[in-house]
Design a protein around this motif. Structure first.
Motif, PDB file in Angstrom:
ATOM      1  N   PRO A 186      70.926  55.013   9.010  1.00 55.05           N
ATOM      2  CA  PRO A 186      70.440  55.174   7.638  1.00 55.05           C
ATOM      3  C   PRO A 186      71.491  55.870   6.787  1.00 55.05           C
ATOM      4  O   PRO A 186      72.395  56.534   7.319  1.00 55.05           O
ATOM      5  CB  PRO A 186      69.183  56.041   7.809  1.00 55.05           C
ATOM      6  CG  PRO A 186      69.389  56.764   9.102  1.00 55.05           C
ATOM      7  CD  PRO A 186      70.143  55.822   9.973  1.00 55.05           C
ATOM      8  N   PRO A 187      71.416  55.744   5.450  1.00 55.22           N
ATOM      9  CA  PRO A 187      72.485  56.254   4.577  1.00 55.22           C
ATOM     10  C   PRO A 187      72.855  57.718   4.816  1.00 55.22           C
ATOM     11  O   PRO A 187      74.038  58.071   4.838  1.00 55.22           O
ATOM     12  CB  PRO A 187      71.904  56.052   3.174  1.00 55.22           C
ATOM     13  CG  PRO A 187      70.970  54.910   3.317  1.00 55.22           C
ATOM     14  CD  PRO A 187      70.368  55.054   4.683  1.00 55.22           C
ATOM     15  N   GLN A 188      71.848  58.598   4.990  1.00 53.14           N
ATOM     16  CA  GLN A 188      72.162  60.017   5.102  1.00 53.14           C
ATOM     17  C   GLN A 188      72.840  60.355   6.427  1.00 53.14           C
ATOM     18  O   GLN A 188      73.433  61.425   6.565  1.00 53.14           O
ATOM     19  CB  GLN A 188      70.900  60.863   4.932  1.00 53.14           C
ATOM     20  CG  GLN A 188      69.986  60.941   6.135  1.00 53.14           C
ATOM     21  CD  GLN A 188      69.127  59.705   6.314  1.00 53.14           C
ATOM     22  OE1 GLN A 188      69.159  58.801   5.478  1.00 53.14           O
ATOM     23  NE2 GLN A 188      68.353  59.662   7.378  1.00 53.14           N
ATOM     24  N   ALA A 189      72.784  59.429   7.404  1.00 51.44           N
ATOM     25  CA  ALA A 189      73.394  59.676   8.701  1.00 51.44           C
ATOM     26  C   ALA A 189      74.815  59.137   8.800  1.00 51.44           C
ATOM     27  O   ALA A 189      75.513  59.401   9.776  1.00 51.44           O
ATOM     28  CB  ALA A 189      72.526  59.069   9.802  1.00 51.44           C
ATOM     29  N   VAL A 190      75.246  58.378   7.806  1.00 49.39           N
ATOM     30  CA  VAL A 190      76.603  57.839   7.792  1.00 49.39           C
ATOM     31  C   VAL A 190      77.531  58.886   7.179  1.00 49.39           C
ATOM     32  O   VAL A 190      77.254  59.381   6.086  1.00 49.39           O
ATOM     33  CB  VAL A 190      76.683  56.533   6.982  1.00 49.39           C
ATOM     34  CG1 VAL A 190      78.078  55.932   7.050  1.00 49.39           C
ATOM     35  CG2 VAL A 190      75.642  55.532   7.460  1.00 49.39           C
ATOM     36  N   PRO A 191      78.618  59.269   7.841  1.00 48.60           N
ATOM     37  CA  PRO A 191      79.556  60.220   7.223  1.00 48.60           C
ATOM     38  C   PRO A 191      79.927  59.745   5.823  1.00 48.60           C
ATOM     39  O   PRO A 191      80.193  58.551   5.618  1.00 48.60           O
ATOM     40  CB  PRO A 191      80.760  60.194   8.172  1.00 48.60           C
ATOM     41  CG  PRO A 191      80.174  59.803   9.497  1.00 48.60           C
ATOM     42  CD  PRO A 191      79.068  58.838   9.179  1.00 48.60           C
ATOM     43  N   PRO A 192      79.925  60.648   4.831  1.00 48.80           N
ATOM     44  CA  PRO A 192      80.084  60.189   3.443  1.00 48.80           C
ATOM     45  C   PRO A 192      81.367  59.428   3.158  1.00 48.80           C
ATOM     46  O   PRO A 192      81.358  58.492   2.358  1.00 48.80           O
ATOM     47  CB  PRO A 192      79.979  61.481   2.627  1.00 48.80           C
ATOM     48  CG  PRO A 192      80.233  62.580   3.600  1.00 48.80           C
ATOM     49  CD  PRO A 192      79.723  62.096   4.921  1.00 48.80           C
ATOM     50  N   THR A 201      71.480  50.451   0.413  1.00 46.11           N
ATOM     51  CA  THR A 201      70.991  50.890   1.720  1.00 46.11           C
ATOM     52  C   THR A 201      71.210  49.807   2.769  1.00 46.11           C
ATOM     53  O   THR A 201      71.653  50.090   3.892  1.00 46.11           O
ATOM     54  CB  THR A 201      69.503  51.247   1.633  1.00 46.11           C
ATOM     55  OG1 THR A 201      69.331  52.351   0.734  1.00 46.11           O
ATOM     56  CG2 THR A 201      68.950  51.631   2.995  1.00 46.11           C
ATOM     57  N   ASP A 202      70.899  48.566   2.423  1.00 46.86           N
ATOM     58  CA  ASP A 202      71.040  47.465   3.381  1.00 46.86           C
ATOM     59  C   ASP A 202      72.483  47.305   3.836  1.00 46.86           C
ATOM     60  O   ASP A 202      72.753  47.076   5.027  1.00 46.86           O
ATOM     61  CB  ASP A 202      70.544  46.159   2.759  1.00 46.86           C
ATOM     62  CG  ASP A 202      69.028  46.118   2.586  1.00 46.86           C
ATOM     63  OD1 ASP A 202      68.346  46.976   3.179  1.00 46.86           O
ATOM     64  OD2 ASP A 202      68.544  45.240   1.848  1.00 46.86           O
ATOM     65  N   VAL A 203      73.432  47.416   2.897  1.00 45.73           N
ATOM     66  CA  VAL A 203      74.846  47.273   3.255  1.00 45.73           C
ATOM     67  C   VAL A 203      75.274  48.377   4.207  1.00 45.73           C
ATOM     68  O   VAL A 203      75.932  48.132   5.227  1.00 45.73           O
ATOM     69  CB  VAL A 203      75.723  47.262   1.988  1.00 45.73           C
ATOM     70  CG1 VAL A 203      77.200  47.447   2.351  1.00 45.73           C
ATOM     71  CG2 VAL A 203      75.538  45.962   1.226  1.00 45.73           C
ATOM     72  N   LEU A 204      74.893  49.615   3.900  1.00 47.39           N
ATOM     73  CA  LEU A 204      75.279  50.733   4.759  1.00 47.39           C
ATOM     74  C   LEU A 204      74.642  50.629   6.134  1.00 47.39           C
ATOM     75  O   LEU A 204      75.295  50.859   7.156  1.00 47.39           O
ATOM     76  CB  LEU A 204      74.881  52.059   4.097  1.00 47.39           C
ATOM     77  CG  LEU A 204      75.675  52.449   2.851  1.00 47.39           C
ATOM     78  CD1 LEU A 204      75.122  53.732   2.248  1.00 47.39           C
ATOM     79  CD2 LEU A 204      77.158  52.623   3.190  1.00 47.39           C
TER      80      LEU A 204
END
Length: 356
Positions: A299-305, A289-292
């Protein structure tokens, strides 16, 4: 599928005798006079031109005999993305291996997404074939069963069994048995089902603090020592045998007893499935999570996969890239508010695991 090292491999026609470039319609090689006649067994051959020096002297192992550069292969760097950003994955051979022995398969089913990541066992013959056969077989089996209405855990057990059969079929003998690890996940509204054999992992990255967790355990010497209480986790991870796996797919494996678990999840969040090429550098979910978050500002779920998978792979490469690295990301959005109060017995089933 796309590569990030060098340009695409150029393919040209060459003389079967001297390997000089020839052109369609020519009857003779201008360099050596060889007749170019497909009917007499002297048809032009396909040449591989070096992406570095442009020479056509590429050996059977993919190295240029003129400058020594290894040529890009189809699996050196692979990117897969489902429509509408439902899931994506990236697989890279890393910086120290001559080939990518990981394999990645992602497919939609009518209720969600299925993901499979396999890591070829490097000490076995043709590990890249083992991982590819397992990943493709497992994801096809999962989608077919799930679309037919089979529950996720049953579909997972069947898929892993079929993947094991596919890998075992590659063996010329028990002493020449390709092998691999496997981790698979089925993501559906409210739940994630995981199945695995070996030490590839799946994680849940929650948007809320403290909600992230690892969804799998390792089939490894280190995990066994910790479970037995013989060593602390730190002591086990520092041991030379730490990453020796205790279960795998292959003709030389004992009876396959896959772990199968279902975890209730509440979005928003993201599921990350990966080989040890990533988790060797980032073993804890909070580190992922910290890296993303640091790289994307979201936050992770908001970053395009596809971006998220690429960022995690890039982190592993920047940290040394000592292994093949494969990462798949499935974002899980916030669940819509229920219109009616749920029934008392309508909650997601608790985490379960098949007895070993």
């Amino acid at each position: 599928m796309t590569g990030d090292r060098g340009t695409a491999e150029a393919v040209e026609l060459g003389c079967p005798a001297c390997r000089e470039v020839v052109y369609p319609g020519e009857e003779f090689c201008e360099a050596c006079g060889q007749r170019l006649d497909p009917h007499s067994g002297s048809a032009p051959v396909r040449l591989r031109r070096c992406t570095g020096c442009a020479a056509t002297t590429i050996d059977a192992d993919g190295y240029c005999e003129h400058c020594g550069l290894r040529q890009p292969a189809d699996r050196d760097h692979v990117e897969v993305e489902l429509p509408d950003g439902a899931a994506a994955g990236v697989s890279d051979r890393g910086l120290r291996y001559s080939r990518n022995e990981d394999a990645l398969a992602i497919a939609p089913w009518r209720g969600g997404v299925a993901v499979v990541v396999c890591d070829g066992v490097g000490s076995s013959p043709r590990p890249e074939d083992a991982s590819e056969a397992a990943a493709e077989t497992a994801v096809a089996s999962l989608v077919a069963a799930l679309d037919d209405g089979t529950d996720a855990e049953s579909a997972m057990r069947t898929a892993i069994a079929r993947a094991g059969d596919a890998v075992a079929a590659l063996a010329g003998s028990p002493n020449e048995a390709p092998s691999c690890t496997l981790v698979a996940t089925v993501v559906a509204p409210g739940a994630v089902t995981v199945g695995w054999v070996g030490d590839s992992r799946a994680y849940w990255l929650a948007a809320s603090a403290g909600g992230s967790r690892r969804l799998t355990d390792d089939d490894s010497w280190a995990a066994a020592m910790v479970a037995e209480g013989a060593l602390t986790e730190a002591e086990a991870e520092a041991h030379p045998n730490a990453h020796v796996i205790t279960a795998w797919l292959g003709a030389d494996a004992e009876d396959i007893a896959p772990h199968v678990r279902t975890h209730p999840v509440e979005g928003p969040g993201a599921v990350v499935v990966c080989s040890d090429g990533l988790w060797n550098y980032l073993p804890e979910p909070e580190q992922l999570t910290d890296v993303l978050t640091a790289a994307s500002g979201a936050p992770p779920q908001a970053v395009p996969p596809l971006e998220a998978a690429g960022l995690l792979v890039r982190h592993a490469l920047d940290a040394g890239g000592r292994d093949n690295v494969t990462v798949a990301v499935v974002p899980v959005p916030q669940a819509p508010a229920a219109q009616d109060a749920p029934c008392a017995n309508s909650s997601v089933p608790p985490t379960t695991e098949q007895p070993r």
